[in-house]
Design an enzyme around this catalytic site. Sequence first.
Site: not given
Ligand code: RTP
Ligand code: MG
Length: 140
Positions: A11, A51, A114, A117, A128
């Site tokens: 990212k 997204y 973070n 992804h 994706e």
């Molecule tokens: P990713 O999809 O990026 O691999 O991450 P993930 O599954 O661990 O997290 P996900 O729940 O799918 O959320 C996608 C991305 O959204 C951002 N996020 N921001 N501010 C917040 O509370 C929040 N929560 C999620 C993060 O960049 C997350 O990776």
């Molecule tokens: Mg995710």
Amino acid sequence: MAIERTFSMIKPDATKRNLTGAITKTLEDAGLRVVASKRVWMSRRQAEGFYAVHKERPFFDELCEFMSSGPTIVQVLEGENAILKNREVMGATNPADAAEGTIRKMFATSIGENSVHGSDAPETAAEEIRYWFSDVEIVG
Ligand code: RTP
Ligand code: MG
């Protein structure tokens, strides 16, 4: 377990800090192989499309703004159990919860910024990969 492919992104917070090599090495050291890779500065619209599953979430706008704020490295990773393995190497979404040695523990600065992804299931991995790559760009 058969050889599997997953989709990964480095990212903008990480490309900005010149961490592309360090993150890719961590993935490779875990046994994942980069079979496609390119650097993209995605548009706001591309971020929203990628997204779309999160569009009702409170962080959607912030996420799309961040993801279109600078360059991202999009990659296809291949290996045994690649989807789960990549998720393990990435660590928890919030770096505060991420285990020692994971990419997010080592490099991420916040739950939003973070660093990486990774696809969460075979169906999302296929979707994706297709969102960012054509078949001829993937060289196994
Ligand atoms: P990713 O999809 O990026 O691999 O991450 P993930 O599954 O661990 O997290 P996900 O729940 O799918 O959320 C996608 C991305 O959204 C951002 N996020 N921001 N501010 C917040 O509370 C929040 N929560 C999620 C993060 O960049 C997350 O990776
Ligand atoms: Mg995710």
